[in-house]
Enzyme design. Structure first.
Site, PDB file in Angstrom:
ATOM      1  CG  MET A  36       7.530  23.266  -1.469  1.00 34.43           C
ATOM      2  SD  MET A  36       6.464  24.047  -2.813  1.00 34.43           S
ATOM      3  CE  MET A  36       5.651  24.806  -1.242  1.00 34.43           C
ATOM      4  CE1 TYR A  69      10.312  32.640   2.852  1.00 39.15           C
ATOM      5  CE2 TYR A  69      11.107  29.807   2.566  1.00 39.15           C
ATOM      6  CZ  TYR A  69      11.282  30.840   1.885  1.00 39.15           C
ATOM      7  OH  TYR A  69      10.082  30.888   0.954  1.00 39.15           O
ATOM      8  CE  LYS A  72      -0.517   0.124   4.801  1.00 37.96           C
ATOM      9  NZ  LYS A  72      -1.147  -0.187   6.213  1.00 37.96           N
TER      10      LYS A  72
HETATM   11  C1  LIG Z   1      -0.546  -1.351   6.710  1.00 38.39           C
HETATM   12  C2  LIG Z   1      -0.823  -2.546   7.148  1.00 38.39           C
HETATM   13  C3  LIG Z   1      -0.309  -3.551   7.831  1.00 38.39           C
HETATM   14  C4  LIG Z   1       1.805  -3.854   8.097  1.00 38.39           C
HETATM   15  O1  LIG Z   1       1.690  -3.306   8.998  1.00 38.39           O
HETATM   16  P1  LIG Z   1       3.133  -2.686   8.737  1.00 38.39           P
HETATM   17  O2  LIG Z   1       3.284  -2.617   9.863  1.00 38.39           O
HETATM   18  O3  LIG Z   1       4.074  -2.005   7.981  1.00 38.39           O
HETATM   19  O4  LIG Z   1       4.431  -4.143   8.624  1.00 38.39           O
HETATM   20  C5  LIG Z   1      -1.109  -5.075   7.720  1.00 38.39           C
HETATM   21  N1  LIG Z   1      -2.237  -5.330   7.750  1.00 38.39           N
HETATM   22  C6  LIG Z   1      -2.660  -4.123   7.827  1.00 38.39           C
HETATM   23  C7  LIG Z   1      -3.979  -3.805   7.975  1.00 38.39           C
HETATM   24  C8  LIG Z   1      -2.004  -2.936   7.204  1.00 38.39           C
HETATM   25  O5  LIG Z   1      -3.663  -1.860   7.159  1.00 38.39           O
END
Ligand SMILES: *Cc1c(COP(=O)(O)O)cnc(C)c1O
Length: 360
Positions: free
Chosen positions: A300, A252, A16
């Site tokens: 930035m 800045y 993801k």
């Molecule tokens: C992101 C996620 C994982 C993986 O988690 P890690 O800590 O990166 O291993 C597993 N299960 C779910 C539901 C997640 O959202």
């Protein structure tokens, strides 16, 4: 990790958030080449990106499917995670899965998430309510049962043990109602690394550890089941080098005032690239093989560092924002600590405009 959990459990590769910004398609290709059977993403759109790149293994969509995305889930053969019992009815009304070659509509395989105590996603329904929902959805097949830990690195709190007990109780109660999903999964990286073996079940779902990180534990943690090192290094280049006199106000807000004459390098990366703004006047990078402090606020597109100790550095030279030069190294965990965040956030912040290069 595959070795650590085999033979009883197999690995779902969590890709993801563009594989925690390592590049979902490239990471998925490596995992598929390694024989992985399952990947997991957050959204339908992330699953669609993988399918468009020709990734054919099973893909679990973990963080919810909107009603208007259901047809796409079927067409792309993604596997949705359901978080409430209403979703059984909704998927069933849509008629289950795709029509197969014989002209029959296949059942849609889904995974159901249980809320075992994290109180985020997942159903809190009873076993009999779940069994009733399943009976009422003949076009849907409950293939997997899953949950997620809130505090897997915490060996002071009993929350993880309580979650494990709740999961096994529910799995047992469902079995009494004749509900026996083929797959069960619970553990992400930290529950694999600090082995919570009773939660490894048939699949584990690591993300962070695949990218080379295990979070620090709290309390009496067992030794890690495997060791990892960061998969990613992040470099930028020096745009310009300049000498400033004592009293110069840098960047800045003039938040850093040079206490003595200094040599500065301005780097071609800022918070739009993912350099945490909170590293202003606090963080460091590796330049010329040694640590160089960030001076002034991160802007930035640019970050200024003190290279008084490395006067040989020139415009165009490479500087390491995350990685290693010789004996000196800086990882996402260390950066996160300085910035007051977590390593996941440091990785996920590396933005799309940072060019990725893949090396074997
Ligand atoms: C992101 C996620 C994982 C993986 O988690 P890690 O800590 O990166 O291993 C597993 N299960 C779910 C539901 C997640 O959202």
């Amino acid at each position: 990790m595959r070795d650590a959990v085999s033979p009883s459990a197999r690995v779902i590769g969590v890709v993801k958030a563009d594989a925690y910004r390592h590049g979902a398609v490239e990471v998925a290709r490596v995992l598929v080449r390694e024989g992985i059977e399952w990947l997991a993403v957050s959204s339908v759109e992330e699953g669609a990106v993988l399918r468009a790149a020709g990734i054919e293994c099973r893909i679990l969509v973990m963080a919810g499917v909107m009603s208007w995305e259901r047809d796409m889930v079927r067409e792309l053969s993604l596997t949705p995670v359901l978080h409430s019992l209403d979703e059984f009815r909704a998927w069933n009304e849509g008629g289950g899965g795709l029509v197969n070659e014989a002209g029959n509509r296949e059942k849609l395989r889904v995974h159901l998430k249980l809320d075992t105590g994290m109180d985020r996603l997942g159903t809190r329904a009873s076993a009999s309510e779940i069994a009733t929902a399943i009976t009422g959805a003949p076009h849907v097949e409950l293939e997997g049962l899953m949950s997620h830990f809130a505090s897997a690195t915490d060996f002071v709190s009993s929350q993880t043990d309580e979650q494990i007990v709740a999961f096994h109780q529910m799995a047992g109660a469902l079995a009494e109602h004749g509900v026996r999903p083929a797959l069960m999964h619970f553990s992400s990286s930290n529950a694999v690394a600090y082995p919570r073996r009773s939660a490894w079940l048939s699949l584990v779902r690591p993300g962070h550890a695949m990218y080379g990180y295990v979070s620090p534990a709290r309390g009496p943690a067992p030794p890690a089941a495997f060791s990892v090192k960061p998969a990613l290094a992040w470099k930028t280049r020096i745009v310009t080098v300049k000498d400033v006199p004592a009293g110069a106000k840098i960047g800045y807000g003039g938040s850093f005032v040079a206490p003595a004459p200094m040599r500065l390098a301005v780097l071609s990366a800022g918070y739009a690239d993912g350099v945490q703004h909170r590293l202003s006047n606090k963080g460091k990078v590796i330049a010329g093989g040694r640590f160089a402090p960030i001076v002034g606020t991160v802007s930035m597109d640019l970050t200024t560092i003190d290279i008084t100790q490395s006067p040989q550095l020139q415009p165009g030279d490479e500087v390491t924002l995350l990685g290693r030069e010789g004996e000196v190294s800086l990882d996402a965990q260390q950066i996160a600590k300085t910035a007051g965040t977590i390593s996941y956030n440091v990785l996920c912040a590396i933005s799309a405009r940072v060019k990725r290069f893949y090396v074997d």
